[in-house]
Scaffold this motif. Sequence first.
Motif, mmCIF file in Angstrom:
data_model
loop_
_atom_site.group_PDB
_atom_site.id
_atom_site.type_symbol
_atom_site.label_atom_id
_atom_site.label_comp_id
_atom_site.label_asym_id
_atom_site.label_seq_id
_atom_site.Cartn_x
_atom_site.Cartn_y
_atom_site.Cartn_z
ATOM 1 N N ALA A 1 0.862 -1.181 0.000
ATOM 2 C CA ALA A 1 0.000 0.000 0.000
ATOM 3 C C ALA A 1 0.896 1.228 0.000
ATOM 4 N N ASP A 2 0.374 2.322 -0.535
ATOM 5 C CA ASP A 2 1.122 3.571 -0.545
ATOM 6 C C ASP A 2 0.423 4.540 0.399
ATOM 7 N N GLY A 3 0.977 4.701 1.594
ATOM 8 C CA GLY A 3 0.372 5.571 2.591
ATOM 9 C C GLY A 3 0.985 6.953 2.587
ATOM 10 N N GLU A 4 0.442 7.814 3.432
ATOM 11 C CA GLU A 4 0.946 9.184 3.533
ATOM 12 C C GLU A 4 2.382 9.221 4.039
ATOM 13 N N ALA A 5 2.712 8.310 4.941
ATOM 14 C CA ALA A 5 4.051 8.296 5.530
ATOM 15 C C ALA A 5 5.048 7.485 4.705
ATOM 16 N N GLY A 6 4.603 6.900 3.604
ATOM 17 C CA GLY A 6 5.490 6.113 2.761
ATOM 18 C C GLY A 6 4.895 4.760 2.453
ATOM 19 N N PRO A 7 5.655 3.909 1.757
ATOM 20 C CA PRO A 7 5.150 2.582 1.407
ATOM 21 C C PRO A 7 4.880 1.749 2.659
ATOM 22 N N ALA A 8 3.782 1.008 2.612
ATOM 23 C CA ALA A 8 3.405 0.167 3.740
ATOM 24 C C ALA A 8 3.135 -1.246 3.240
ATOM 25 N N VAL A 9 3.196 -2.191 4.163
ATOM 26 C CA VAL A 9 2.932 -3.588 3.853
ATOM 27 C C VAL A 9 1.747 -4.020 4.718
ATOM 28 N N VAL A 10 0.650 -4.385 4.051
ATOM 29 C CA VAL A 10 -0.601 -4.747 4.715
ATOM 30 C C VAL A 10 -0.623 -6.248 4.982
ATOM 31 N N LEU A 11 -0.958 -6.623 6.210
ATOM 32 C CA LEU A 11 -1.070 -8.030 6.572
ATOM 33 C C LEU A 11 -2.411 -8.567 6.089
ATOM 34 N N ARG A 12 -2.391 -9.609 5.240
ATOM 35 C CA ARG A 12 -3.612 -10.195 4.681
ATOM 36 C C ARG A 12 -3.943 -11.566 5.269
ATOM 37 N N GLY A 13 -2.969 -12.210 5.877
ATOM 38 C CA GLY A 13 -3.190 -13.532 6.452
ATOM 39 C C GLY A 13 -1.949 -13.995 7.184
ATOM 40 N N THR A 14 -2.085 -15.073 7.938
ATOM 41 C CA THR A 14 -0.948 -15.582 8.708
ATOM 42 C C THR A 14 -0.661 -17.058 8.461
ATOM 43 N N GLU A 15 -1.468 -17.701 7.651
ATOM 44 C CA GLU A 15 -1.279 -19.126 7.380
ATOM 45 C C GLU A 15 -0.336 -19.312 6.193
ATOM 46 N N VAL A 16 0.875 -19.766 6.463
ATOM 47 C CA VAL A 16 1.844 -20.015 5.408
ATOM 48 C C VAL A 16 1.347 -21.225 4.613
ATOM 49 N N PRO A 17 1.151 -21.073 3.293
ATOM 50 C CA PRO A 17 0.567 -22.168 2.506
ATOM 51 C C PRO A 17 1.497 -23.363 2.368
#
Length: 141
Positions: free
Chosen positions: A78-94
């Motif tokens: 994601a591109d936020g106001e404070a800079g690039p961000a990484v959004v957590l979408r899940g926690t189950e490693v496939p």
Amino acid sequence: MLDSISWRLLGKAQQHADHPRRAFVHALLDIYERFGVYVGGELLFSELIKEWPASNFRRADLETALDDALEWGLVSLADGEAGPAVVLRGTEVPMDPGLTLAQRIREVAADRGLRIQRAKLANRQPWNGVERRKLHQPPAS
């Protein structure tokens, strides 16, 4: 940080080339847990860079962890106001589709064992990336 117990748990689950890469993704998820970020939340890329040395992996391993997490759908950018961000979408490693059923079961057990072990060391409940809030129930009258 992945301690020797975590390495053993992950090592028993997988003996192929993806073993270290899964460890990198688990270290990335560990950062989200330390910050208390749940699924749908985000961390600035700069924060991930600052926190990565605590994992005891190389800087290049963060890029590998992010690449794999993006490919596996665990995070998005994601591109936020404070800079690039990484959004957590899940926690189950496939699971790797090439694994036998027994190997997949060991892999799931190792992932869960790793979460439980880390939670015990921190005296808390295992983190799964989903906030567990109790719904407010009005008192019975």
